[in-house]
Design a protein around this motif. Structure first.
Motif, PDB file in Angstrom:
ATOM      1  N   ASN A 150       0.821  -1.213   0.000  1.00  0.00           N
ATOM      2  CA  ASN A 150       0.000   0.000   0.000  1.00  0.00           C
ATOM      3  C   ASN A 150       0.850   1.255   0.000  1.00  0.00           C
ATOM      4  N   GLN A 151       1.911   1.250   0.815  1.00  0.00           N
ATOM      5  CA  GLN A 151       2.784   2.418   0.872  1.00  0.00           C
ATOM      6  C   GLN A 151       3.521   2.616  -0.445  1.00  0.00           C
ATOM      7  N   THR A 152       3.906   1.510  -1.082  1.00  0.00           N
ATOM      8  CA  THR A 152       4.582   1.611  -2.377  1.00  0.00           C
ATOM      9  C   THR A 152       3.661   2.231  -3.420  1.00  0.00           C
ATOM     10  N   VAL A 153       2.379   1.835  -3.401  1.00  0.00           N
ATOM     11  CA  VAL A 153       1.411   2.423  -4.335  1.00  0.00           C
ATOM     12  C   VAL A 153       1.247   3.913  -4.077  1.00  0.00           C
ATOM     13  N   VAL A 154       1.091   4.283  -2.803  1.00  0.00           N
ATOM     14  CA  VAL A 154       0.922   5.703  -2.455  1.00  0.00           C
ATOM     15  C   VAL A 154       2.156   6.506  -2.866  1.00  0.00           C
ATOM     16  N   ASP A 155       3.346   5.957  -2.591  1.00  0.00           N
ATOM     17  CA  ASP A 155       4.577   6.661  -2.966  1.00  0.00           C
ATOM     18  C   ASP A 155       4.707   6.788  -4.484  1.00  0.00           C
ATOM     19  N   ALA A 156       4.277   5.749  -5.197  1.00  0.00           N
ATOM     20  CA  ALA A 156       4.353   5.786  -6.656  1.00  0.00           C
ATOM     21  C   ALA A 156       3.448   6.874  -7.222  1.00  0.00           C
ATOM     22  N   LEU A 157       2.244   6.968  -6.682  1.00  0.00           N
ATOM     23  CA  LEU A 157       1.320   8.005  -7.148  1.00  0.00           C
ATOM     24  C   LEU A 157       1.846   9.403  -6.812  1.00  0.00           C
ATOM     25  N   ARG A 158       2.424   9.532  -5.625  1.00  0.00           N
ATOM     26  CA  ARG A 158       3.005  10.837  -5.277  1.00  0.00           C
ATOM     27  C   ARG A 158       4.168  11.171  -6.193  1.00  0.00           C
ATOM     28  N   ASP A 159       4.977  10.174  -6.517  1.00  0.00           N
ATOM     29  CA  ASP A 159       6.108  10.376  -7.426  1.00  0.00           C
ATOM     30  C   ASP A 159       5.629  10.912  -8.769  1.00  0.00           C
ATOM     31  N   ILE A 160       4.582  10.291  -9.315  1.00  0.00           N
ATOM     32  CA  ILE A 160       4.042  10.750 -10.594  1.00  0.00           C
ATOM     33  C   ILE A 160       3.472  12.148 -10.464  1.00  0.00           C
ATOM     34  N   ALA A 161       2.727  12.372  -9.387  1.00  0.00           N
ATOM     35  CA  ALA A 161       2.119  13.696  -9.183  1.00  0.00           C
ATOM     36  C   ALA A 161       3.182  14.781  -9.071  1.00  0.00           C
ATOM     37  N   ASP A 162       4.299  14.462  -8.425  1.00  0.00           N
ATOM     38  CA  ASP A 162       5.383  15.449  -8.305  1.00  0.00           C
ATOM     39  C   ASP A 162       5.923  15.828  -9.678  1.00  0.00           C
ATOM     40  N   GLN A 163       6.134  14.833 -10.529  1.00  0.00           N
ATOM     41  CA  GLN A 163       6.676  15.130 -11.860  1.00  0.00           C
ATOM     42  C   GLN A 163       5.690  15.956 -12.682  1.00  0.00           C
ATOM     43  N   LEU A 164       4.404  15.609 -12.581  1.00  0.00           N
ATOM     44  CA  LEU A 164       3.396  16.344 -13.343  1.00  0.00           C
ATOM     45  C   LEU A 164       3.262  17.780 -12.849  1.00  0.00           C
ATOM     46  N   SER A 165       3.325  17.969 -11.532  1.00  0.00           N
ATOM     47  CA  SER A 165       3.238  19.330 -10.985  1.00  0.00           C
ATOM     48  C   SER A 165       4.418  20.174 -11.464  1.00  0.00           C
ATOM     49  N   SER A 166       5.608  19.578 -11.419  1.00  0.00           N
ATOM     50  CA  SER A 166       6.792  20.324 -11.859  1.00  0.00           C
ATOM     51  C   SER A 166       6.729  20.628 -13.354  1.00  0.00           C
ATOM     52  N   LEU A 167       6.264  19.663 -14.143  1.00  0.00           N
ATOM     53  CA  LEU A 167       6.153  19.901 -15.589  1.00  0.00           C
ATOM     54  C   LEU A 167       5.123  20.979 -15.900  1.00  0.00           C
ATOM     55  N   ARG A 168       4.035  20.986 -15.143  1.00  0.00           N
ATOM     56  CA  ARG A 168       2.985  21.971 -15.394  1.00  0.00           C
ATOM     57  C   ARG A 168       3.490  23.393 -15.160  1.00  0.00           C
ATOM     58  N   TRP A 169       4.282  23.581 -14.112  1.00  0.00           N
ATOM     59  CA  TRP A 169       4.765  24.930 -13.788  1.00  0.00           C
ATOM     60  C   TRP A 169       6.055  25.281 -14.507  1.00  0.00           C
ATOM     61  N   LEU A 170       6.746  24.270 -15.031  1.00  0.00           N
ATOM     62  CA  LEU A 170       8.007  24.556 -15.706  1.00  0.00           C
ATOM     63  C   LEU A 170       7.800  25.400 -16.951  1.00  0.00           C
ATOM     64  N   LYS A 171       6.717  25.166 -17.667  1.00  0.00           N
ATOM     65  CA  LYS A 171       6.448  25.930 -18.894  1.00  0.00           C
ATOM     66  C   LYS A 171       6.365  27.417 -18.595  1.00  0.00           C
ATOM     67  N   GLU A 172       5.671  27.780 -17.543  1.00  0.00           N
ATOM     68  CA  GLU A 172       5.575  29.201 -17.173  1.00  0.00           C
ATOM     69  C   GLU A 172       6.923  29.732 -16.710  1.00  0.00           C
ATOM     70  N   ARG A 173       7.664  28.929 -15.946  1.00  0.00           N
ATOM     71  CA  ARG A 173       8.980  29.371 -15.487  1.00  0.00           C
ATOM     72  C   ARG A 173       9.922  29.607 -16.671  1.00  0.00           C
ATOM     73  N   MET A 174       9.846  28.726 -17.663  1.00  0.00           N
ATOM     74  CA  MET A 174      10.701  28.883 -18.846  1.00  0.00           C
ATOM     75  C   MET A 174      10.370  30.169 -19.589  1.00  0.00           C
ATOM     76  N   ALA A 175       9.092  30.455 -19.735  1.00  0.00           N
ATOM     77  CA  ALA A 175       8.692  31.672 -20.443  1.00  0.00           C
ATOM     78  C   ALA A 175       9.203  32.917 -19.728  1.00  0.00           C
ATOM     79  N   GLN A 176       9.042  32.911 -18.410  1.00  0.00           N
ATOM     80  CA  GLN A 176       9.500  34.063 -17.630  1.00  0.00           C
ATOM     81  C   GLN A 176      11.019  34.182 -17.661  1.00  0.00           C
ATOM     82  N   GLN A 177      11.714  33.041 -17.627  1.00  0.00           N
ATOM     83  CA  GLN A 177      13.173  33.080 -17.609  1.00  0.00           C
ATOM     84  C   GLN A 177      13.729  33.538 -18.949  1.00  0.00           C
TER      85      GLN A 177
END
Length: 502
Positions: free
Chosen positions: A393-420
């Motif tokens: 169960n913990q492995t599943v939860v950690d896996a989902l969090r891992d994916i969510a972290d990458q998606l969150s970073s990718l979502r905001w990276l586009k705006e950061r790149m434009a500003q940079q």
């Protein structure tokens, strides 16, 4: 000729004895089943339907076919990276160690599987023996020394009525399959480490490009400052200030070159090779993808695409079968042994038909008082199952969090790149303006130095963000399982593990 007591056994007696043993076993089973009915596992496996599917709200395009391919790193279109990973997968000591663990588990599985088959052996002996004058041995052998020649074919078999041996084999299969998936997980970790190190190597090369461009500009300004001094438009202080920045820039480039060699050393180590192999690695040419596509139903399918999750499911499966083994120990053990052979005091009569011996021995054993050892063993196996389930169960939860972290970073990276990009363009424009004013004698060297430092900082930040974009794409592929596909449906595992809750 009158047969010996052993030779004269009624052929129906072993069958009658076996029937009686079977009836006794049934009666004992009725008594045994009540002694552990209160012991059950407590943990429950997390089901995909229980996970809130918020990953779809990431703003990234969804597709049912967006799971990574087996060679997911090939999407970066760098042939050298492909070569490095293939070399590592073929030569890594870590992967060879994982393969050795799988080999060991396969051997243990074979040992467990042997319990399902009869044990057949042959024995031959010659015993020099003195027979008692007052024993059961008749004349003329009694009271004399004789050679007893005996050869037998022995067969032993445990009647696995309660599935103890079968469950032991299934548990061994689960452990072996878990280690096989662990081997795939180790491959994913290794390839991911190589990709991330390779990305870091490319980042250092790009940082050197920025630092070298700054150094070239500083050298041009130094030359301009000397010309201004010759034209009596500047002072020696300006020359010294322009010269002071050059050693610092060269030192920065030297530090970056050191980082290149350190990354090359790390890559060589990941390949299972010495540092000399790292020196042959040239500048990376990674290409980031313009679009990122994500699977449409991650929670429901993740349990079959992440090797660490699949491995934990196999460990739950193995623990479930260990519970069945522990339960079977409460029931009677039913064993059947038999032998057939020849026995003779004289070697010349050894092959005679009258020298034959045979026997059959059904046996039933049932623990009556063992001080709570069996209940303790079953309770421990229940706890081990609970632990395996919660680890899953913990492995599943950690896996989902891992994916969510990458998606969150990718979502905001586009705006950061434009500003940079905007920040870099502004800094470059400001630096060009100040340089022109300095050449015209309308600005001081301190203003030039300030704009140079600002431009360098913004360009470095942009290079880091560009590297992060590639790194996040690689991390997303890793988080989604890196192209792993299980060899069997996880539904089969779920069905067997749920049975342990009943």
């Amino acid at each position: 000729m009158r047969s010996s007591p052993i030779q004269g056994v009624n052929d129906r007696q072993p069958i009658t004895t076996l029937r009686r043993s079977a009836l006794l076993a049934i009666a004992l089973v009725m008594l045994s089943g009540c002694s552990f009915s209160d012991l059950k596992p407590q943990a429950e496996m997390l089901q995909p339907s229980e996970v809130n599917d918020t990953l779809a709200n990431s703003g990234i395009k969804l597709s049912e076919a967006a799971w990574p391919t087996v060679n997911w790193w090939s999407s970066f279109k760098d042939p050298q990276l492909d070569t490095l990973i293939n070399e590592a997968l073929n030569n890594s000591p870590t992967l060879r160690a994982a393969a050795a663990r799988v080999h060991q588990a396969s051997a243990l599985e074979a040992i467990q599987g042997a319990q399902l088959l009869p044990d057949v052996s042959a024995a031959m002996s010659v015993t020099r023996e003195r027979f008692s004058s007052n024993g059961t041995t008749p004349a003329p052998a009694k009271g004399t020394w004789q050679n007893v020649h005996q050869g037998t074919l022995n067969v032993g078999y445990e009647l696995d009525f309660w599935g103890k041996n079968r469950s032991s084999v299934e548990a061994a299969v689960g452990r072996r399959r878990a280690l096989e998936v662990d081997e795939r997980a180790a491959s994913l970790i290794l390839s991911s480490s190589i990709v991330q190190t390779y990305i870091g190597l490319q980042n250092v090369y790009e940082q050197i490009d920025v630092a070298q461009a700054l150094l070239n500009q500083q050298e041009q300004i130094e030359d301009l400052t000397k010309k201004r001094f010759a034209a009596e438009l500047g002072t020696e202080i300006d020359i010294k200030q322009s010269q002071a920045s050059l050693p610092a820039s060269r030192a920065n480039i030297a530090a970056l070159k050191e980082s290149i060699e350190l990354n090359q050393n790390k890559l060589a180590s990941l390949l299972g090779k010495g540092p000399d192999r790292g020196r042959t690695i040239t500048r990376p040419k990674l290409q980031a993808s313009d679009t990122i596509v994500m699977p449409s139903n991650i929670p429901a399918e993740l349990i079959g695409h992440r090797p660490d999750v699949v491995a934990q499911r196999w460990r739950v499966e193995a623990s479930g079968h260990e519970i069945e083994v522990a339960k079977a120990r409460f029931y009677p053990n039913v064993n059947l042994t038999a032998f057939i052979g020849l026995q003779s005091l004289a070697f010349d009569t050894f092959n005679d038909h009258s020298s034959r011996i045979l026997g059959i021995a059904p046996a039933i054993s049932l623990p009556i008082f063992e001080g709570g050892r069996l209940r303790g063993n079953l309770d421990a196996q229940d706890a081990a199952y609970d632990l395996a389930v919660e680890n899953y169960n913990q492995t599943v939860v950690d896996a989902l969090r891992d994916i969510a972290d990458q998606l969150s970073s990718l979502r905001w990276l586009k705006e950061r790149m434009a500003q940079q990009n905007e920040a870099v363009a502004t800094a470059v424009a400001a630096a060009d303006l100040v340089n022109k004013r300095y050449a015209a004698g309308l600005a001081t060297y301190l203003q030039v130095l300030a704009t140079q430092n600002a431009t360098l900082a913004e360009k470095r930040q942009l290079v880091d963000l560009q590297s992060r974009a590639i790194s996040l794409q690689a991390n997303l592929s890793r988080a989604l399982g890196g192209g792993y596909r299980p060899e069997m449906s996880v539904t089969a595992i779920t069905n067997s593990t749920v049975a342990n809750k009943s």
